[in-house]
Design an enzyme around this catalytic site. Sequence first.
Site, PDB file in Angstrom:
ATOM      1  N   GLU A 181      -7.946  -6.093   0.187  1.00 18.40           N
ATOM      2  CA  GLU A 181      -7.366  -4.896   0.781  1.00 18.40           C
ATOM      3  C   GLU A 181      -7.791  -3.648   0.025  1.00 18.40           C
ATOM      4  OE1 GLU A 181      -3.018  -2.945   1.921  1.00 18.40           O
ATOM      5  OE2 GLU A 181      -3.125  -4.580   0.470  1.00 18.40           O
ATOM      6  N   GLU A 187       4.049  -3.277   7.408  1.00 17.51           N
ATOM      7  CA  GLU A 187       4.303  -3.014   5.991  1.00 17.51           C
ATOM      8  C   GLU A 187       4.650  -1.535   5.875  1.00 17.51           C
ATOM      9  OE1 GLU A 187       1.924  -4.850   2.757  1.00 17.51           O
ATOM     10  OE2 GLU A 187       1.548  -2.784   2.133  1.00 17.51           O
TER      11      GLU A 187
END
Length: 241
Positions: free
Chosen positions: A131, A225
């Site tokens: 990520e 998220e």
Amino acid sequence: MIRLSANLGFLFTDLPFPERIRAAAGAGFDAVEFHDQAQTGDLAAIQAALSETGVMLVGLNTFMGPTMGRAAISRAGFREDFARALDVAQRLGAGAVHVVAGLAQGAKARETYLENLHWALARTDRPLLLEPICPQAAPGYHLASLEAFDAVRALLPDPRLRLMADWYHLGTLYGAADALERIRLAAPHLGHLQLARLRDRGDPMPDEVPQWQALRRLVPVMGLEYRPGRPVSEVVAGLRG
């Protein structure tokens, strides 16, 4: 219909960890994803909550800690972290492991990161998620852009190395329009996509994330998220509407 995954590092954090899974199911989620809580949690209780609710476990992180991971910091430390994360992923049936890079820059960190990824790939068939985290959110994080991800993939062209694209981080880096186009171009390497409102990582209601319809077409499961400000079930209903 798009399936939605609750990131339990951000959502339902007032509850004991296994209860977060039940709360996610009750709010309408199809899946959950973890940071590194399960590595120090009650695995039997977590497994019981997953089995009881039937929600899918999309993935979990390697150890984070104060350095936001150790993959670019320490060979020995990362190998300990990865072995533990992989054991938990196998026991809980997690679909992927997110290798958290850590706060480290420079040639030595890059060499350590690549060696650790090569080592990890030799030890599992599971996808490994990488990520990019924007400098505005985590100054000094090793993997800080899509260009950095592409450079890693060029040196380690293993299809199990997959991009975890976080809309908040990439939108902050590139702006919404450019980020959307970059994510579309990266679709062949996309392992997971996470959603939050761009300006403040808040509730990703469709009217505040105009790119929602385009983003949802890129993945079978969308991770949420974000920092909740309104009832989570309201956000889930809005995204499904």
